[in-house]
Write a protein that holds these residues in place. Sequence first.
Motif, PDB file in Angstrom:
ATOM      1  N   PHE A  52       0.799  -1.226   0.000  1.00 48.88           N
ATOM      2  CA  PHE A  52       0.000   0.000   0.000  1.00 48.88           C
ATOM      3  C   PHE A  52       0.834   1.280   0.000  1.00 48.88           C
ATOM      4  O   PHE A  52       0.263   2.382  -0.019  1.00 48.88           O
ATOM      5  N   GLY A  53       2.159   1.155   0.047  1.00 55.26           N
ATOM      6  CA  GLY A  53       3.003   2.343  -0.030  1.00 55.26           C
ATOM      7  C   GLY A  53       2.862   3.025  -1.381  1.00 55.26           C
ATOM      8  O   GLY A  53       2.321   2.450  -2.340  1.00 55.26           O
ATOM      9  N   LYS A  54       3.373   4.243  -1.493  1.00 56.07           N
ATOM     10  CA  LYS A  54       3.179   5.003  -2.734  1.00 56.07           C
ATOM     11  C   LYS A  54       3.871   4.362  -3.933  1.00 56.07           C
ATOM     12  O   LYS A  54       3.514   4.647  -5.082  1.00 56.07           O
ATOM     13  N   ASN A  55       4.847   3.485  -3.671  1.00 55.98           N
ATOM     14  CA  ASN A  55       5.496   2.761  -4.764  1.00 55.98           C
ATOM     15  C   ASN A  55       5.007   1.315  -4.872  1.00 55.98           C
ATOM     16  O   ASN A  55       5.493   0.557  -5.713  1.00 55.98           O
ATOM     17  N   GLY A  56       4.064   0.930  -4.008  1.00 53.96           N
ATOM     18  CA  GLY A  56       3.521  -0.420  -4.039  1.00 53.96           C
ATOM     19  C   GLY A  56       2.480  -0.578  -5.128  1.00 53.96           C
ATOM     20  O   GLY A  56       1.968   0.413  -5.667  1.00 53.96           O
ATOM     21  N   PRO A  57       2.114  -1.813  -5.453  1.00 52.40           N
ATOM     22  CA  PRO A  57       1.153  -2.059  -6.547  1.00 52.40           C
ATOM     23  C   PRO A  57      -0.201  -1.412  -6.327  1.00 52.40           C
ATOM     24  O   PRO A  57      -0.762  -0.807  -7.246  1.00 52.40           O
ATOM     25  N   ILE A  58      -0.751  -1.509  -5.108  1.00 53.76           N
ATOM     26  CA  ILE A  58      -2.060  -0.906  -4.833  1.00 53.76           C
ATOM     27  C   ILE A  58      -1.917   0.571  -4.495  1.00 53.76           C
ATOM     28  O   ILE A  58      -2.696   1.407  -4.945  1.00 53.76           O
ATOM     29  N   GLY A  59      -0.905   0.876  -3.705  1.00 54.63           N
ATOM     30  CA  GLY A  59      -0.686   2.265  -3.318  1.00 54.63           C
ATOM     31  C   GLY A  59      -0.452   3.177  -4.505  1.00 54.63           C
ATOM     32  O   GLY A  59      -0.954   4.310  -4.553  1.00 54.63           O
ATOM     33  N   ARG A  60       0.291   2.699  -5.497  1.00 61.26           N
ATOM     34  CA  ARG A  60       0.567   3.506  -6.689  1.00 61.26           C
ATOM     35  C   ARG A  60      -0.719   3.778  -7.477  1.00 61.26           C
ATOM     36  O   ARG A  60      -0.950   4.890  -7.946  1.00 61.26           O
ATOM     37  N   LEU A  61      -1.553   2.747  -7.600  1.00 57.78           N
ATOM     38  CA  LEU A  61      -2.815   2.917  -8.327  1.00 57.78           C
ATOM     39  C   LEU A  61      -3.746   3.899  -7.621  1.00 57.78           C
ATOM     40  O   LEU A  61      -4.376   4.741  -8.263  1.00 57.78           O
ATOM     41  N   LEU A  62      -3.840   3.782  -6.307  1.00 55.88           N
ATOM     42  CA  LEU A  62      -4.697   4.693  -5.551  1.00 55.88           C
ATOM     43  C   LEU A  62      -4.211   6.134  -5.681  1.00 55.88           C
ATOM     44  O   LEU A  62      -5.013   7.074  -5.770  1.00 55.88           O
ATOM     45  N   LEU A  63      -2.903   6.292  -5.700  1.00 57.66           N
ATOM     46  CA  LEU A  63      -2.328   7.630  -5.814  1.00 57.66           C
ATOM     47  C   LEU A  63      -2.562   8.218  -7.204  1.00 57.66           C
ATOM     48  O   LEU A  63      -2.888   9.406  -7.343  1.00 57.66           O
TER      49      LEU A  63
END
Length: 224
Positions: free
Chosen positions: A65-76
């Motif tokens: 969920f981090g900003k460079n993670g798979p889900i985190g990047r998409l949410l951002l």
Amino acid sequence: MDYTPLILSIKIAGIATCIVFLLGVSCARLISRNQFPGKRLLEALFLLPLVLPPTVVGFGLLFIFGKNGPIGRLLLQWFDYQIVFTWVGAVIAAVVVSFPLMYQSAAAAFLKYEKNLEHSALTMGASKWKVFWTISFPLAWPGLVAGFVLSFARALGEFGATLMVAGYIPNQTNTIPLTIYFAVESGNMQTALFWVIGIVIVGFTAILWLNWWSGRNILKLTKE
């Protein structure tokens, strides 16, 4: 005394426990009474957070969920929203660490009664949905309540994964366990002691009520 940690802890643990209850009951119902390739592997994955250190769970969530993670990047990119360092991150951490307790309790509850009761209802024309709500759910209810209470207590006391994913942000993610930790770090032992006593009372009360409620149900069954 600022009671924000108590309010936040109950809010986060309450939301997490409701999510865990729905997920745990659904997964346990689908998996516990069916055999399929990879079942043991899937159950081991569900129970993995029980044996992993909370920091490892937190690192995994941060990676996803981090900003460079798979889900985190998409949410951002899509919603301009970041889960890390928010109360939502704390909820996700609480869900992951408490889910195994709910799943175990629900799976055991669905295996305790005779499967023939469900088969009889199905052969008489009842739908699977009706069988679940009129037979399966009521018979499994004591085990589901136990899982709910234990999951809530676990979510309320979550520390390691929450610290890594949500951090310690006053009025946003400062749950009771995090407040205790940072109070001790700053030498404020009086505040730490206050919240330690508080969370011990809450946890003890939950377990005491669960034992009383389980004992009452066992006594009722023996009389019947």
